[in-house]
Design a protein around this motif. Sequence first.
Motif, PDB file in Angstrom:
ATOM      1  N   MET A  48     -80.715 -43.697   0.341  1.00  0.00           N
ATOM      2  CA  MET A  48     -80.031 -44.648   1.222  1.00  0.00           C
ATOM      3  C   MET A  48     -79.512 -44.575   1.895  1.00  0.00           C
ATOM      4  O   MET A  48     -79.259 -43.691   2.126  1.00  0.00           O
ATOM      5  N   THR A  49     -79.171 -45.923   2.865  1.00  0.00           N
ATOM      6  CA  THR A  49     -78.563 -46.296   3.634  1.00  0.00           C
ATOM      7  C   THR A  49     -77.160 -45.271   3.999  1.00  0.00           C
ATOM      8  O   THR A  49     -76.640 -45.394   3.205  1.00  0.00           O
ATOM      9  N   ASP A  50     -76.491 -45.473   4.845  1.00  0.00           N
ATOM     10  CA  ASP A  50     -75.017 -44.779   5.684  1.00  0.00           C
ATOM     11  C   ASP A  50     -74.108 -45.310   5.071  1.00  0.00           C
ATOM     12  O   ASP A  50     -74.896 -46.774   5.228  1.00  0.00           O
ATOM     13  N   SER A  51     -72.793 -45.329   4.973  1.00  0.00           N
ATOM     14  CA  SER A  51     -72.145 -45.994   4.443  1.00  0.00           C
ATOM     15  C   SER A  51     -71.983 -46.549   6.416  1.00  0.00           C
ATOM     16  O   SER A  51     -72.116 -45.408   7.124  1.00  0.00           O
ATOM     17  N   GLN A  52     -71.524 -47.708   6.317  1.00  0.00           N
ATOM     18  CA  GLN A  52     -71.234 -48.215   8.046  1.00  0.00           C
ATOM     19  C   GLN A  52     -69.913 -49.555   8.289  1.00  0.00           C
ATOM     20  O   GLN A  52     -69.568 -50.069   6.979  1.00  0.00           O
TER      21      GLN A  52
ATOM     22  N   ASN B 166     -65.456 -57.987   4.822  1.00  0.00           N
ATOM     23  CA  ASN B 166     -66.208 -58.248   2.828  1.00  0.00           C
ATOM     24  C   ASN B 166     -66.973 -57.408   2.780  1.00  0.00           C
ATOM     25  O   ASN B 166     -67.021 -56.205   3.624  1.00  0.00           O
ATOM     26  N   MET B 167     -66.454 -57.068   1.633  1.00  0.00           N
ATOM     27  CA  MET B 167     -66.599 -55.627   1.397  1.00  0.00           C
ATOM     28  C   MET B 167     -68.841 -56.119   0.288  1.00  0.00           C
ATOM     29  O   MET B 167     -68.620 -55.037  -0.715  1.00  0.00           O
ATOM     30  N   GLU B 168     -69.133 -57.096   0.606  1.00  0.00           N
ATOM     31  CA  GLU B 168     -70.085 -57.682  -0.820  1.00  0.00           C
ATOM     32  C   GLU B 168     -71.103 -56.457  -1.227  1.00  0.00           C
ATOM     33  O   GLU B 168     -71.848 -56.153  -2.428  1.00  0.00           O
ATOM     34  N   GLN B 169     -71.354 -55.614   0.368  1.00  0.00           N
ATOM     35  CA  GLN B 169     -72.752 -54.824   0.207  1.00  0.00           C
ATOM     36  C   GLN B 169     -72.062 -53.058  -0.174  1.00  0.00           C
ATOM     37  O   GLN B 169     -72.964 -52.576   0.324  1.00  0.00           O
ATOM     38  N   VAL B 170     -71.180 -52.880   0.009  1.00  0.00           N
ATOM     39  CA  VAL B 170     -69.866 -51.604  -0.502  1.00  0.00           C
ATOM     40  C   VAL B 170     -71.262 -51.501  -1.998  1.00  0.00           C
ATOM     41  O   VAL B 170     -70.368 -52.219  -3.392  1.00  0.00           O
ATOM     42  N   LYS B 171     -71.715 -50.480  -3.087  1.00  0.00           N
ATOM     43  CA  LYS B 171     -72.576 -50.329  -3.633  1.00  0.00           C
ATOM     44  C   LYS B 171     -71.187 -49.354  -4.689  1.00  0.00           C
ATOM     45  O   LYS B 171     -71.535 -49.305  -5.709  1.00  0.00           O
ATOM     46  N   ARG B 172     -70.553 -47.919  -4.290  1.00  0.00           N
ATOM     47  CA  ARG B 172     -69.775 -47.577  -4.679  1.00  0.00           C
ATOM     48  C   ARG B 172     -68.917 -47.378  -4.341  1.00  0.00           C
ATOM     49  O   ARG B 172     -68.937 -46.675  -3.019  1.00  0.00           O
TER      50      ARG B 172
ATOM     51  N   LYS C  22     -66.510 -40.498   8.091  1.00  0.00           N
ATOM     52  CA  LYS C  22     -66.717 -41.300   9.244  1.00  0.00           C
ATOM     53  C   LYS C  22     -66.988 -42.222   9.379  1.00  0.00           C
ATOM     54  O   LYS C  22     -66.869 -42.450  10.954  1.00  0.00           O
ATOM     55  N   ILE C  23     -66.618 -43.077   8.704  1.00  0.00           N
ATOM     56  CA  ILE C  23     -65.698 -44.318   8.292  1.00  0.00           C
ATOM     57  C   ILE C  23     -64.704 -44.115   8.617  1.00  0.00           C
ATOM     58  O   ILE C  23     -64.606 -45.590   9.998  1.00  0.00           O
ATOM     59  N   TRP C  24     -63.295 -43.197   8.689  1.00  0.00           N
ATOM     60  CA  TRP C  24     -62.383 -43.826   8.943  1.00  0.00           C
ATOM     61  C   TRP C  24     -62.556 -43.221  10.500  1.00  0.00           C
ATOM     62  O   TRP C  24     -61.743 -43.744  11.848  1.00  0.00           O
ATOM     63  N   GLN C  25     -63.326 -42.047  11.063  1.00  0.00           N
ATOM     64  CA  GLN C  25     -63.145 -41.866  12.678  1.00  0.00           C
ATOM     65  C   GLN C  25     -63.272 -43.454  13.571  1.00  0.00           C
ATOM     66  O   GLN C  25     -63.078 -43.659  14.515  1.00  0.00           O
ATOM     67  N   ALA C  26     -63.957 -44.128  13.013  1.00  0.00           N
ATOM     68  CA  ALA C  26     -64.636 -45.515  13.594  1.00  0.00           C
ATOM     69  C   ALA C  26     -63.028 -46.679  13.558  1.00  0.00           C
ATOM     70  O   ALA C  26     -62.493 -47.073  14.311  1.00  0.00           O
ATOM     71  N   VAL C  27     -62.704 -46.518  12.315  1.00  0.00           N
ATOM     72  CA  VAL C  27     -61.594 -47.241  12.070  1.00  0.00           C
ATOM     73  C   VAL C  27     -60.062 -47.145  12.697  1.00  0.00           C
ATOM     74  O   VAL C  27     -59.708 -47.696  13.549  1.00  0.00           O
ATOM     75  N   GLN C  28     -60.022 -45.489  13.053  1.00  0.00           N
ATOM     76  CA  GLN C  28     -58.980 -44.565  13.684  1.00  0.00           C
ATOM     77  C   GLN C  28     -59.395 -45.570  15.232  1.00  0.00           C
ATOM     78  O   GLN C  28     -58.521 -46.041  16.174  1.00  0.00           O
ATOM     79  N   GLN C  29     -60.901 -46.539  15.832  1.00  0.00           N
ATOM     80  CA  GLN C  29     -60.744 -46.536  17.514  1.00  0.00           C
ATOM     81  C   GLN C  29     -60.645 -47.598  17.579  1.00  0.00           C
ATOM     82  O   GLN C  29     -60.338 -48.427  18.670  1.00  0.00           O
ATOM     83  N   TRP C  30     -60.324 -48.403  16.281  1.00  0.00           N
ATOM     84  CA  TRP C  30     -60.421 -50.133  16.216  1.00  0.00           C
ATOM     85  C   TRP C  30     -59.709 -50.485  16.562  1.00  0.00           C
ATOM     86  O   TRP C  30     -58.629 -50.028  16.119  1.00  0.00           O
TER      87      TRP C  30
ATOM     88  N   THR D 226     -70.490 -51.207   4.759  1.00  0.00           N
ATOM     89  CA  THR D 226     -71.895 -51.049   4.303  1.00  0.00           C
ATOM     90  C   THR D 226     -71.860 -49.527   3.333  1.00  0.00           C
ATOM     91  O   THR D 226     -71.185 -48.968   3.891  1.00  0.00           O
ATOM     92  N   GLY D 227     -72.817 -49.297   2.133  1.00  0.00           N
ATOM     93  CA  GLY D 227     -72.945 -48.288   1.271  1.00  0.00           C
ATOM     94  C   GLY D 227     -71.731 -48.083   0.110  1.00  0.00           C
ATOM     95  O   GLY D 227     -71.032 -48.855   0.062  1.00  0.00           O
ATOM     96  N   SER D 228     -71.599 -46.494   0.804  1.00  0.00           N
ATOM     97  CA  SER D 228     -70.734 -45.978  -0.208  1.00  0.00           C
ATOM     98  C   SER D 228     -69.199 -45.860   0.072  1.00  0.00           C
ATOM     99  O   SER D 228     -70.003 -45.267   1.455  1.00  0.00           O
ATOM    100  N   LEU D 229     -68.148 -45.752  -0.466  1.00  0.00           N
ATOM    101  CA  LEU D 229     -67.009 -45.117   0.232  1.00  0.00           C
ATOM    102  C   LEU D 229     -66.640 -44.321  -0.702  1.00  0.00           C
ATOM    103  O   LEU D 229     -66.070 -44.138  -1.753  1.00  0.00           O
ATOM    104  N   ASN D 230     -66.808 -43.200  -0.629  1.00  0.00           N
ATOM    105  CA  ASN D 230     -66.359 -42.161  -0.744  1.00  0.00           C
ATOM    106  C   ASN D 230     -66.092 -41.327  -0.072  1.00  0.00           C
ATOM    107  O   ASN D 230     -66.313 -40.934   0.610  1.00  0.00           O
TER     108      ASN D 230
END
Length: 102
Positions: A1-5, A45-51, A27-35, A17-21
């Motif tokens: 499975m690819t990493d969530s990004q 777009n959440m079309e590629q969120v699997k779980r 890891k995702i929050w680290q990127a978002v906090q700096q955004w 993309t990937g899972s939000l769990n």
Amino acid sequence: MTDSQWQKQSDDSYLITGSLNRDSVPKIWQAVQQWQPESSRIEVNMEQVKRVDSAGMVLLIHLIEHAKKQNCHIMLSFVPKQLKTLFQLSNVEEYLGGHLKN
């Protein structure tokens, strides 16, 4: 499975993309906090969120709040049915109503 990004597609469009769990959210929050939004209106777009679980839901609520503090409005598109159910069960639908794109 690819990493969530969290991926930028354009100045006003992002993709999750990937899972939000509980495993992927830190890891995702680290990127978002700096955004720093480059537009006053962003589509995520959440079309590629699997779980998604409750940790993913909380991440999205924090993302919306983070954007608001920077005068940016987030619209979530292609929201998975599983996440919509979490919104309903958590009684946050009313709060998120203006952020869900049909």
